[in-house]
Every structure is written in C-alpha cells, then in structure tokens.
Motif scaffolding. Structure first.
Motif, PDB file in Angstrom:
ATOM      1  N   ILE A  78       4.128  42.012   0.513  1.00 17.57           N
ATOM      2  CA  ILE A  78       3.099  42.756   1.241  1.00 17.57           C
ATOM      3  C   ILE A  78       3.199  44.248   0.932  1.00 17.57           C
ATOM      4  O   ILE A  78       2.192  44.915   0.658  1.00 17.57           O
ATOM      5  N   MET A  79       4.400  44.764   0.969  1.00 15.74           N
ATOM      6  CA  MET A  79       4.594  46.194   0.700  1.00 15.74           C
ATOM      7  C   MET A  79       4.205  46.546  -0.732  1.00 15.74           C
ATOM      8  O   MET A  79       3.611  47.599  -0.991  1.00 15.74           O
ATOM      9  N   THR A  80       4.519  45.648  -1.661  1.00 18.16           N
ATOM     10  CA  THR A  80       4.168  45.904  -3.064  1.00 18.16           C
ATOM     11  C   THR A  80       2.663  45.850  -3.277  1.00 18.16           C
ATOM     12  O   THR A  80       2.076  46.730  -3.920  1.00 18.16           O
ATOM     13  N   ARG A  81       2.038  44.818  -2.736  1.00 19.65           N
ATOM     14  CA  ARG A  81       0.593  44.625  -2.942  1.00 19.65           C
ATOM     15  C   ARG A  81      -0.232  45.730  -2.288  1.00 19.65           C
ATOM     16  O   ARG A  81      -1.259  46.149  -2.818  1.00 19.65           O
ATOM     17  N   THR A  82       0.197  46.189  -1.111  1.00 19.58           N
ATOM     18  CA  THR A  82      -0.584  47.216  -0.404  1.00 19.58           C
ATOM     19  C   THR A  82      -0.245  48.624  -0.876  1.00 19.58           C
ATOM     20  O   THR A  82      -1.019  49.554  -0.662  1.00 19.58           O
TER      21      THR A  82
END
Length: 285
Positions: A78-82
């Motif tokens: 999630i942190m990478t994608r956002t």
C-alpha cells in the motif's frame, strides 16, 4: 479483511486508495465529516491510515484502526503503490465499483477544495469509452447508460449478446475543470443493430414499432453514419466568470420547481386560454 477482500474478489467490486498530501493533521472529527460526505454516494464507511513516521519506524509509524487486519506485506505494498510520505493520510474505498467511483471521486474533489490543492488554469479533456449499458439490479435487467440509440463500438457488436457489461459505446464528453461542457455520440444507423440493442433492453419488436417506428423506418430506408455534440454555453460561461452556480449566469434562472421568481411564472390561466387549448383543470382528490 472482509471489508477489502469482499469487493476485491467481486468482479463488480473495486478497492481504491487515495493519498492526501499532508493530510495527517486531519482530526477525527474532520475524518468523520468526510465519512458522512461519502455516505451521500452510498459508501458504507471510509477507512484510513495516517502516515506519521513511516520512514523511521515502518509499520509502527502508522496509525489506523484497520492495521491489525492487514499483513505487513500488504501494508508495504500500500505504501509503495500510493507513494505516501510522512505526514500524509491514505483514504480507502471498497464497495461496488459504481459506488467507489462516485464516492471517492467526489471525495477527491472535496479534499482538493478544502485543502487548497486545486491548480489554477484550464484543464480540458475528452471522456471516451463509456460503457454501453449498466445493470439494473433492482429490476434484473440491462439499461442504456446514455440512451438506446448510441452506437456500440464496431468491433464489440458480439458482446451485445455475450457480455453486455463489457460493451463500450461511441459516446464522448468534453470536460473542462471537472465540469461537462459538451457531450454527444455516434448514433446507430443500421436497423439490425438497433433491434439487437432493443432486444437486450427488453423492448419487444411491437413496442419498438409503437414507440420508435419512425426511426426504424428511416433506418430501413438507409441513412449514413451520423453523430454530433451539444455544448452547454451557459456552463462554459459559468467557468469563465468564476461563478459557483450555473444559475448565476442564466438570464432567466428557474427554481427547482421550474418557477421564475422574476416573472412569477407560471401564472394563473383563464378559462378562455384553457378552452382554446382544449384543456380543463381538475381539483386534486
């Protein structure tokens, strides 16, 4: 986490994340207000993650009631994608795709207005590849998303019978700074295609002849491919003047009941006018 896994595994569902830059300073009360706001569009809730100190502490630097349901690998993804950074806030939408699209789309605009994130200038764009149909779950039938005379894409005619939900139309909208200023479509110009669309919409041959016989007759005689676009000049003027309501730029604005406050229309009609038009007033029961 069923709130996410349910829609993620549903072909008609969708899960999205919306990163709000520097949104970590939102209070719980403000988050609750945004939760009520997306409820207008059918969303059942609004999950979030506050990014406090991700760079230094990893998962321990995040704050959210949903973290206990998410594996570390999922949180990292999630942190990478956002692309969220310290001080940001991530909102989530999970539901039917139609609900998520409307709710999170509206939230994005609301946050941009509230947080001063709107960029100045003109941003025109074309919206194309609209779906031909939408499924009416309440009545268990397909309905035309635009209208039943919009042409489907030529290479997708077989989808009319096999997968109507995947069939795209030849419709288009012109959008300026988030407001639609024009729209139109290429129309169906072949009788056989028009009848296939009517059949999908549960319009029988007899109903089609009764309601649209003039059109079908014209198609049988032959007509060229045709289409067009209608522009809303009043909407364009609203944007140019910086007005917040289209009524501010209308010469004779009406209320929601179609009454005109300037001319007091509609006004009473005398018996002579009614008789001339072959009308008679009846008292409400």
């Amino acid at each position: 986490f069923k709130v996410f896994s349910g829609p993620a595994q549903d072909p008609k569902g969708r899960v999205v994340a919306l990163c709000l830059p520097k949104g970590g300073d939102l209070t719980r009360r403000e988050i609750d207000e945004y939760t009520k706001f997306v409820g207008i569009y059918g969303a059942k809730g609004l999950a979030y993650i506050k990014v406090n100190e991700w760079a230094a502490k990893g998962g321990e630097g995040l704050q959210s009631p949903i973290l206990k349901f998410l594996p570390d690998a999922t949180v990292n993804d999630i942190m990478t994608r956002t692309g969220a950074q310290d001080g940001d806030l991530i909102f989530f939408g999970a539901d039917r795709a139609s609900v998520v699209n409307e709710a999170i789309g509206a939230l994005r605009v609301r946050l941009g207005q509230d947080r001063g994130l709107m960029e100045p200038g003109w941003r025109p764009l074309w919206v194309v590849d609209f779906p031909m149909f939408e499924h009416d779950a309440a009545n268990a039938r397909w309905a035309a998303l635009h209208h039943p005379f919009t042409a489907p894409k030529e290479d997708q005619l077989d989808l009319l019978e096999t997968d109507p939900g995947a069939c795209l139309s030849r419709a288009y909208d012109c959008v300026l700074n988030g407001s639609e200023i024009g729209g139109g479509s290429i129309r169906i110009h072949r009788d056989a295609v028009q009848r296939r669309v009517f059949q999908l919409l549960n319009i029988s041959d007899q109903q089609a002849e009764d309601r649209f016989g003039f059109l079908l007759k014209a198609l049988r005689f032959g007509c060229p491919p045709h289409g067009g676009i209608a522009f809303g000049l009043d909407r364009l003027v609203m944007l140019m003047t910086g007005a917040t309501s289209i009524r501010d730029v209308m010469a004779f604005p009406k209320t929601q009941t179609a009454a005109c406050l300037m001319t007091s229309a509609p006004s009473p009609v005398d018996e002579v006018q009614l008789k001339e038009l072959g009308l008679r007033l009846r008292a409400r029961a």
